[in-house]
Design a protein around this motif. Structure first.
Motif, PDB file in Angstrom:
ATOM      1  N   ALA A 223      -3.456 -19.740  34.866  1.00  0.00           N
ATOM      2  CA  ALA A 223      -4.576 -19.856  35.793  1.00  0.00           C
ATOM      3  C   ALA A 223      -4.911 -18.502  36.405  1.00  0.00           C
ATOM      4  N   LEU A 224      -3.877 -17.722  36.723  1.00  0.00           N
ATOM      5  CA  LEU A 224      -4.081 -16.391  37.276  1.00  0.00           C
ATOM      6  C   LEU A 224      -4.780 -15.496  36.275  1.00  0.00           C
ATOM      7  N   PHE A 225      -4.392 -15.592  35.005  1.00  0.00           N
ATOM      8  CA  PHE A 225      -5.025 -14.754  33.988  1.00  0.00           C
ATOM      9  C   PHE A 225      -6.479 -15.168  33.766  1.00  0.00           C
ATOM     10  N   GLU A 226      -6.754 -16.455  33.810  1.00  0.00           N
ATOM     11  CA  GLU A 226      -8.144 -16.906  33.672  1.00  0.00           C
ATOM     12  C   GLU A 226      -9.014 -16.299  34.776  1.00  0.00           C
ATOM     13  N   GLY A 227      -8.501 -16.305  36.001  1.00  0.00           N
ATOM     14  CA  GLY A 227      -9.237 -15.691  37.097  1.00  0.00           C
ATOM     15  C   GLY A 227      -9.425 -14.196  36.888  1.00  0.00           C
ATOM     16  N   TYR A 228      -8.412 -13.544  36.342  1.00  0.00           N
ATOM     17  CA  TYR A 228      -8.472 -12.106  36.066  1.00  0.00           C
ATOM     18  C   TYR A 228      -9.558 -11.806  35.023  1.00  0.00           C
ATOM     19  N   VAL A 229      -9.611 -12.615  33.964  1.00  0.00           N
ATOM     20  CA  VAL A 229     -10.618 -12.415  32.922  1.00  0.00           C
ATOM     21  C   VAL A 229     -12.022 -12.606  33.488  1.00  0.00           C
ATOM     22  N   LEU A 230     -12.193 -13.645  34.288  1.00  0.00           N
ATOM     23  CA  LEU A 230     -13.509 -13.899  34.893  1.00  0.00           C
ATOM     24  C   LEU A 230     -13.926 -12.745  35.803  1.00  0.00           C
ATOM     25  N   LEU A 231     -12.967 -12.174  36.532  1.00  0.00           N
ATOM     26  CA  LEU A 231     -13.266 -11.033  37.392  1.00  0.00           C
ATOM     27  C   LEU A 231     -13.697  -9.833  36.576  1.00  0.00           C
ATOM     28  N   GLN A 232     -12.999  -9.569  35.458  1.00  0.00           N
ATOM     29  CA  GLN A 232     -13.364  -8.444  34.602  1.00  0.00           C
ATOM     30  C   GLN A 232     -14.747  -8.639  33.989  1.00  0.00           C
ATOM     31  N   GLN A 233     -15.061  -9.869  33.610  1.00  0.00           N
ATOM     32  CA  GLN A 233     -16.378 -10.161  33.041  1.00  0.00           C
ATOM     33  C   GLN A 233     -17.472  -9.964  34.084  1.00  0.00           C
ATOM     34  N   ARG A 234     -17.176 -10.344  35.309  1.00  0.00           N
ATOM     35  CA  ARG A 234     -18.149 -10.166  36.397  1.00  0.00           C
ATOM     36  C   ARG A 234     -18.407  -8.687  36.663  1.00  0.00           C
ATOM     37  N   LYS A 235     -17.341  -7.878  36.623  1.00  0.00           N
ATOM     38  CA  LYS A 235     -17.487  -6.443  36.860  1.00  0.00           C
ATOM     39  C   LYS A 235     -18.354  -5.797  35.779  1.00  0.00           C
ATOM     40  N   MET A 236     -18.208  -6.256  34.535  1.00  0.00           N
ATOM     41  CA  MET A 236     -18.973  -5.688  33.430  1.00  0.00           C
ATOM     42  C   MET A 236     -20.463  -5.980  33.564  1.00  0.00           C
ATOM     43  N   LYS A 237     -20.796  -7.087  34.239  1.00  0.00           N
ATOM     44  CA  LYS A 237     -22.201  -7.472  34.391  1.00  0.00           C
ATOM     45  C   LYS A 237     -22.885  -6.718  35.539  1.00  0.00           C
ATOM     46  N   LEU A 238     -22.073  -6.146  36.452  1.00  0.00           N
ATOM     47  CA  LEU A 238     -22.654  -5.466  37.610  1.00  0.00           C
ATOM     48  C   LEU A 238     -23.252  -4.110  37.230  1.00  0.00           C
TER      49      LEU A 238
END
Length: 238
Positions: A223-238
């Motif tokens: 679950a922690l890694f899923e949140g980490y991946v989503l955070l990285q994906q969000r950063k790439m979109k900014l």
């Protein structure tokens, strides 16, 4: 030349997903694919070898093709233990790389590792001949005594937490396992390359590590890694 051995030979799954944890999917992609991509995308890495359980080699081959993991040059058979898998991976490389090349060892279920960690392990291993990922102990440490009590304070500044990746000049890594086998240490000490180095009296050289570099073991880690991946994906979109 820098080659990474990624260990994906385990069959146990404490995450309760019905498959080895390195093949559990997070947001539609296997954990192992995320781990390989760390090294696939690092320009200092020349080649990757995956040590895989025989039953999962076909799946692995398809995964490598699906995600374009072109640096994966070899797939070696996993063993019954950590040491068997490492030795299988090392032996498979003997006729493929040179003694003065460099080899890193990484867990297949350790997808949090950052480029900062990888790059510093490479820096130290090229300077010293070997390197370990070392993280300071940030939380208070105490003894683990009887009846769930703790009686003794432990100075955390005197200790480090050790994680993958490790890095070695290849001839030194071969020598570690040669000496450990001659001394009968392979089955006697804790099942890590670093444990053999300690038992042999070798010095371990520290490279950068941090608290985010965890190995997935539990459902909470996934679950922690899923949140980490989503955070990285969000950063790439900014």
């Amino acid at each position: 030349m820098v080659t990474v051995i990624i260990l994906a030979g385990g069959v146990g799954s404490r995450v309760g997903a019905g498959r080895p944890k390195q093949f559990v999917e997070v947001l539609g992609k296997p954990v192992l694919a995320y781990t390989i991509e760390i090294f696939q995308n690092n320009p200092q890495i020349d080649a990757i070898e995956v040590v895989c359980h025989k039953k999962w080699k076909e799946y692995l081959t398809g995964m490598i093709e699906q995600y374009g993991l072109s640096k994966v040059k070899w797939i070696a058979d996993g063993g019954d233990t950590f040491q068997d898998s490492v030795m299988g991976g090392i032996n498979n490389l003997k006729d493929k790389i040179k003694p003065d090349d460099y080899v890193m060892i990484q867990y297949g279920a350790a997808p949090f590792t950052s480029d900062k960690i990888v790059n510093d392990v490479i820096r130290v291993m090229k300077d010293k001949g070997s390197a370990i990922t070392a993280t300071p102990c940030y939380q208070l440490l105490g003894s683990n005594d009887e009846n769930a009590t703790s009686k003794t304070w432990v100075d955390r500044d005197k200790y480090i937490q050790i994680a993958c990746p490790y890095g070695f000049r290849f001839d030194y890594l071969l020598n570690v396992y040669k000496r450990a086998k001659e001394k009968g240490l392979i089955e006697k000490v804790e099942p890590y390359t670093t444990s053999l180095m300690y038992a042999l009296g070798d010095r371990l050289y520290q490279a950068y590590g941090d608290q985010t570099n965890i190995k997935i073991t539990t459902k909470e880690d996934l679950a922690l890694f899923e949140g980490y991946v989503l955070l990285q994906q969000r950063k790439m979109k900014l």
